[in-house]
Design a protein around this motif. Structure first.
Motif, short mmCIF file in Angstrom:
data_model
loop_
_atom_site.label_atom_id
_atom_site.label_comp_id
_atom_site.label_asym_id
_atom_site.label_seq_id
_atom_site.Cartn_x
_atom_site.Cartn_y
_atom_site.Cartn_z
N THR A 1 14.70 30.51 -19.39
CA THR A 1 13.52 31.06 -18.72
C THR A 1 13.46 32.56 -18.95
O THR A 1 14.41 33.28 -18.64
N LEU A 2 12.34 33.05 -19.51
CA LEU A 2 12.13 34.47 -19.74
C LEU A 2 11.10 34.97 -18.74
O LEU A 2 9.98 34.45 -18.68
N ASN A 3 11.47 35.96 -17.95
CA ASN A 3 10.60 36.48 -16.91
C ASN A 3 9.89 37.75 -17.36
O ASN A 3 10.48 38.59 -18.03
N TYR A 4 8.62 37.87 -16.95
CA TYR A 4 7.87 39.11 -17.19
C TYR A 4 7.15 39.48 -15.90
O TYR A 4 6.33 38.71 -15.40
N ASP A 5 7.45 40.66 -15.35
CA ASP A 5 6.78 41.09 -14.13
C ASP A 5 6.18 42.48 -14.31
O ASP A 5 6.15 43.28 -13.40
N GLY A 6 5.71 42.74 -15.53
CA GLY A 6 5.13 44.06 -15.82
C GLY A 6 3.79 44.29 -15.19
O GLY A 6 3.29 45.42 -15.17
N GLY A 7 3.16 43.25 -14.67
CA GLY A 7 1.88 43.42 -13.99
C GLY A 7 0.70 43.13 -14.88
O GLY A 7 0.56 43.67 -15.96
N TYR A 8 -0.13 42.21 -14.45
CA TYR A 8 -1.38 41.91 -15.11
C TYR A 8 -2.32 43.08 -14.85
O TYR A 8 -2.24 43.67 -13.79
N PRO A 9 -3.23 43.51 -15.74
CA PRO A 9 -3.75 42.78 -16.89
C PRO A 9 -3.05 43.03 -18.20
O PRO A 9 -3.51 42.57 -19.23
N SER A 10 -1.96 43.78 -18.26
CA SER A 10 -1.28 43.99 -19.54
C SER A 10 -0.66 42.69 -20.02
O SER A 10 0.05 42.03 -19.27
N ALA A 11 -0.92 42.33 -21.27
CA ALA A 11 -0.33 41.12 -21.83
C ALA A 11 1.18 41.30 -21.93
O ALA A 11 1.67 42.34 -22.38
N GLU B 1 10.71 28.60 -21.43
CA GLU B 1 9.80 28.75 -20.30
C GLU B 1 9.54 30.24 -20.07
O GLU B 1 10.47 31.02 -19.91
N PHE B 2 8.26 30.62 -20.09
CA PHE B 2 7.86 31.98 -19.79
C PHE B 2 7.26 32.01 -18.38
O PHE B 2 6.33 31.26 -18.08
N ASP B 3 7.79 32.86 -17.53
CA ASP B 3 7.27 33.03 -16.17
C ASP B 3 6.70 34.43 -16.04
O ASP B 3 7.43 35.42 -16.16
N PHE B 4 5.39 34.51 -15.79
CA PHE B 4 4.71 35.78 -15.60
C PHE B 4 4.51 35.98 -14.10
O PHE B 4 3.75 35.23 -13.47
N PHE B 5 5.20 36.97 -13.54
CA PHE B 5 5.23 37.11 -12.09
C PHE B 5 4.02 37.90 -11.61
O PHE B 5 3.69 38.96 -12.15
N GLY B 6 3.38 37.37 -10.58
CA GLY B 6 2.26 38.04 -9.96
C GLY B 6 2.70 38.88 -8.78
O GLY B 6 3.87 39.19 -8.61
N ALA B 7 1.73 39.22 -7.94
CA ALA B 7 2.01 40.08 -6.80
C ALA B 7 2.82 39.32 -5.75
O ALA B 7 2.80 38.11 -5.67
N SER B 8 3.53 40.09 -4.92
CA SER B 8 4.30 39.47 -3.84
C SER B 8 3.67 39.74 -2.49
O SER B 8 4.23 39.42 -1.47
N ASN B 9 2.49 40.34 -2.47
CA ASN B 9 1.80 40.54 -1.20
C ASN B 9 0.30 40.49 -1.44
O ASN B 9 -0.19 40.66 -2.55
#
Length: 751
Positions: A507-517, A532-540
């Motif tokens: 699993t490769l995580n990315y939490d750099g923040g949308y909208p940047s690809a 598996e790619f997991d793109f992390f969204g906001a936590s609040n």
């Protein structure tokens, strides 16, 4: 499928049939590993099998009440293991050790009935072991010598990717410990001439140079160096007579080199064999030829079981090699080079490098250059490089400069690089200007080799800085199983014909923040497999707008990129409530019209257990994926399919779940033909908004084409009927399935 259970026990056989031994010498011991029977306890045997204190041993190895050691590969043991992975190559390090508790040396090896399982040597812990790291222990040809009290640490490779394991994974295994046969690297021929440090008897010599210059050593002769003596050589040695063997016997003798310039021992004769020697030196000679202890310039030369240590500068690392091959059809096996690399310069024909160990080097551990491009066949397997690139030039552990004809039987560069990474205990290689990487979660970010996932994907080559936006992308990037921390920054991957592959579903995580690809692919024919790619969204709640609008999570554009056996997730971790996913104008997986998705799981996840996901899926709204080909995929959480600017989309055999108010599959106006069949669309019947957009149609056709599913259909109604018939879903069954929204035939429906 039956349990993958392995019982490890010890039985004994001897000439004459006796199975009972005292403390006297024994002929052979045979350990039967069978799914049904444990022959005897092994803790008090002459050959002891003992579990290691390691994570893998805790998961896959048990010790029964009768001291039988049990391997279980199906996850049914008392540990936390879940069994080996299907369709993957699983490396299980540090499972158990085999210890010689007898009174004489033995050669040990395994035989089993499974092509998918390989017993091998492992050196990944501090536990001492005989044998070379990664060396196969399968069959007598791969046996390893154990002296009294010595041990070998054993691991497994389980390959369910390239082997059929529809039946039993492993039925029978036998460990052989034979006191009558030496291991291959210790197979010592009878010497005709002996170097004993004195030279007082007939056919004996004080040193090796005297023996070889005596004029007595003819073609095919064997010169033995007695292991009980230490010899200092002050003269360069040339083994120029064909088919001569120089070997240590009665142990491995030490030869102290007292020659500074040029090669110390040159094997210029054809068919020469140098075996079972240890060479120590303090050489500071400059240039490529200044530090070579052994130079192979003849044809069909073999180095086997030779250890060379350059102790100059208190053992400081060197860049020039101690062992170098320039001849034709050279074999270097079971050798060790300490403080300097192993190399080939202008070698030809074939070059075999197997079971070698290199430690503490300035740049590469194993390298080859100067060969005629396309003419050298390499076999490079089971080698280990420890502590390389000390000078910080971004050197790889293995480097082949010129285009080889083949590497481990592979002809394409990507396959060659992948083979080097899989078949050796290394994490970085370079072939003909392209780099390959192999990552594990424990080394990424540890300071050992890769600072982040960025450096795995963009390692650059020697002289360049890894991980930066201008760094060269890997031609092959392999990820072992496990979870990897977030990328440092968004990554642009720009290497055509590249392979990015998970070896056991990482699993490769990315939490750099949308909208940047998170990842931009800007080259063609890239394959992304088993990750598996997991793109992390906001936590609040306040920052969820980061996932509204924008360019998408993956940017492919028109580049031809194939995602296969993978997963792509938008992930939320909510601690105080359910996720409300406000997509507003619609969230795209990315700009991916050139992409193909084959057997990919795509959707939205909330990792907080028991927290549901609520999608505000307004018109057009939702989370959608665009691709050239979308086949055998599962789309969760209301994820939709759109074809965007694709001219001839293929959307086949997909499952779309939790669909809400708008269409789940849209064939856009750019389509000149379309294949849309076998798709199953499951609505979220609890959502009261079903039917508000496009009349609740499951499939919307914007294109004016009548070329659908390989048929030239008559009109919009025929298109609508075909799409309805070729796909399934709750709304299809209710007669409200397909809307063809075209300017000439608006709102044509089927059935």
């Amino acid at each position: 499928m039956r349990r993958r259970k392995l019982l490890i026990g010890i039985g004994a056989t001897a000439a004459g049939g006796s199975a009972a031994f005292g403390t006297e010498a024994f002929t052979s011991v045979q350990a039967e590993r069978n799914v049904d029977v444990a022959v005897a306890g092994d803790q008090s045997s002459f050959i002891a099998i003992q579990p290691l204190d390691s994570a893998n041993a805790g998961e896959y190895v048990n010790t029964e009440s009768d001291n039988t050691v049990e391997l279980e590969l199906d996850g049914d043991n008392s540990g936390s293991g879940e069994g080996v992975t299907q369709d993957a190559i699983t490396q299980l390090e540090d499972l158990f050790r085999v210890v010689n508790q007898g009174s004489q040396e033995v050669s040990v090896y395994f035989e089993d009935d499974s092509d998918a399982v390989t017993f091998r040597v492992t050196r990944s812990t501090e536990t001492s072991t005989n044998g070379s790291n990664g060396q196969s222990l399968e069959g007598a040809a791969n046996s390893v010598e154990l002296g009294v009290g010595e041990q070998i640490v054993v691991g497994l490779t389980v390959d369910t990717l390239n082997n059929d394991v529809s039946g039993q994974l492993l039925d029978n295994v036998t460990l052989y410990a034979d006191a009558n046969a030496s291991a291959p690297e210790q197979s010592i021929p009878e010497p005709q001439y002996v170097v004993d440090g004195d030279g007082d008897e007939p056919n004996t010599f004080a040193d090796l140079s005297s023996a070889l210059s005596s004029g007595e050593v003819d073609a095919g002769a064997v010169v033995g160096v007695d292991g009980s003596v230490s010899i200092t050589e002050s003269t360069a040695i040339d083994i120029s007579t064909d088919d001569v063997t120089v070997t240590g016997f009665n142990g491995r003798p030490t030869i102290d080199r007292d020659v500074q310039d040029g090669a110390f021992i040159e094997a210029s004769g054809d068919g020469v064999s140098i075996r079972n020697l240890e060479i120590t030196e303090e050489v500071t000679g400059a240039g490529f030829g200044g530090e070579r202890s052994i130079l192979v310039s003849g044809s069909d030369v073999t180095l086997d079981g030779v250890r060379v240590e350059n102790q100059a500068g208190s053992g400081s690392p060197k860049g020039n090699p101690t062992i170098a091959a320039t001849g034709e059809d050279t074999t270097i096996t079971n050798c060790e080079s300490i403080n300097a690399p192993i190399s080939a310069n202008g070698a030809s024909g074939s070059l075999t490098l197997t079971n070698n160990y290199v430690e503490n080097v300035l740049t590469e551990g194993i390298f080859s250059f100067g060969s005629t491009a396309g003419e050298l066949d390499f076999t490079v397997e089971n080698n280990e490089v420890v502590n390389h690139d000390i000078d910080g030039e971004n050197s790889k552990e293995i480097k082949i400069v010129d285009n080889p004809a083949s590497v481990n039987g592979e002809s394409s560069k990507a396959a060659q690089i992948e083979s080097l990474l899989i078949e050796n205990a290394v994490n970085s290689v370079q072939v003909s200007g392209d780099a390959g990487t192999r990552a594990t979660p424990d080394i990424v970010g540890s300071g050992e080799q890769f600072a982040s996932v960025n450096e795995v994907l963009k390692p650059d080559i020697k002289g360049g800085t890894a991980g930066g936006s201008s760094s060269q992308s890997a031609l092959v990037a392999l990820f072992e199983g496990g979870e990897y921390d977030s990328f440092e920054d968004p990554v642009e991957f720009d290497k055509a014909n590249a392979v990015i592959k998970g070896l056991s579903r990482p699993t490769l995580n990315y939490d750099g923040g949308y909208p940047s690809a998170g990842i931009t692919f800007s080259a063609d024919d890239i394959s992304v497999e088993n990750i598996e790619f997991d793109f992390f969204g906001a936590s609040n709640e306040s920052s969820k707008s980061n996932f509204s609008g924008g360019s998408g999570l993956i940017n492919v554009g028109d580049s031809a990129v194939t995602f296969r056996n993978a997963a792509l997730n938008v992930v939320f971790v909510e601690e105080d409530g359910s996720v409300t996913f406000d997509t507003k104008g619609g969230l795209s997986l990315g700009n991916t019209p050139g992409a193909s998705f084959i057997n990919v799981d795509i959707g939205i996840l909330n990792r907080q257990a028991g927290r549901p996901i609520s999608l505000d899926r307004g018109r057009p709204g939702g989370f959608f994926v665009i691709g050239q080909e979308i086949r055998d995929c599962t789309l969760r959480g209301g994820t939709k399919i759109a074809t965007g600017s694709v001219a001839d989309p293929t959307v086949v055999d997909n499952t779309l779940t939790d669909v809400a108010n708008s269409e789940s599959l849209a064939i856009d106006s750019s389509a000149e033909s379309a294949t849309v069949e076998g798709n199953s669309i499951e609505y979220d019947d609890s959502d009261p908004r079903i039917g508000k957009a496009f009349g609740g149609a499951e499939i919307r056709m914007e294109s004016s084409t009548t070329d659908v599913n390989g048929q030239a259909l008559a009109d919009a109604q025929a298109v609508a009927n075909e799409l309805s018939k070729a796909n399934s879903g709750s709304q299809l069954a209710s007669g409200n399935a397909v809307v063809v929204n075209r300017s000439t035939d608006p709102n044509t429906r089927a059935p």
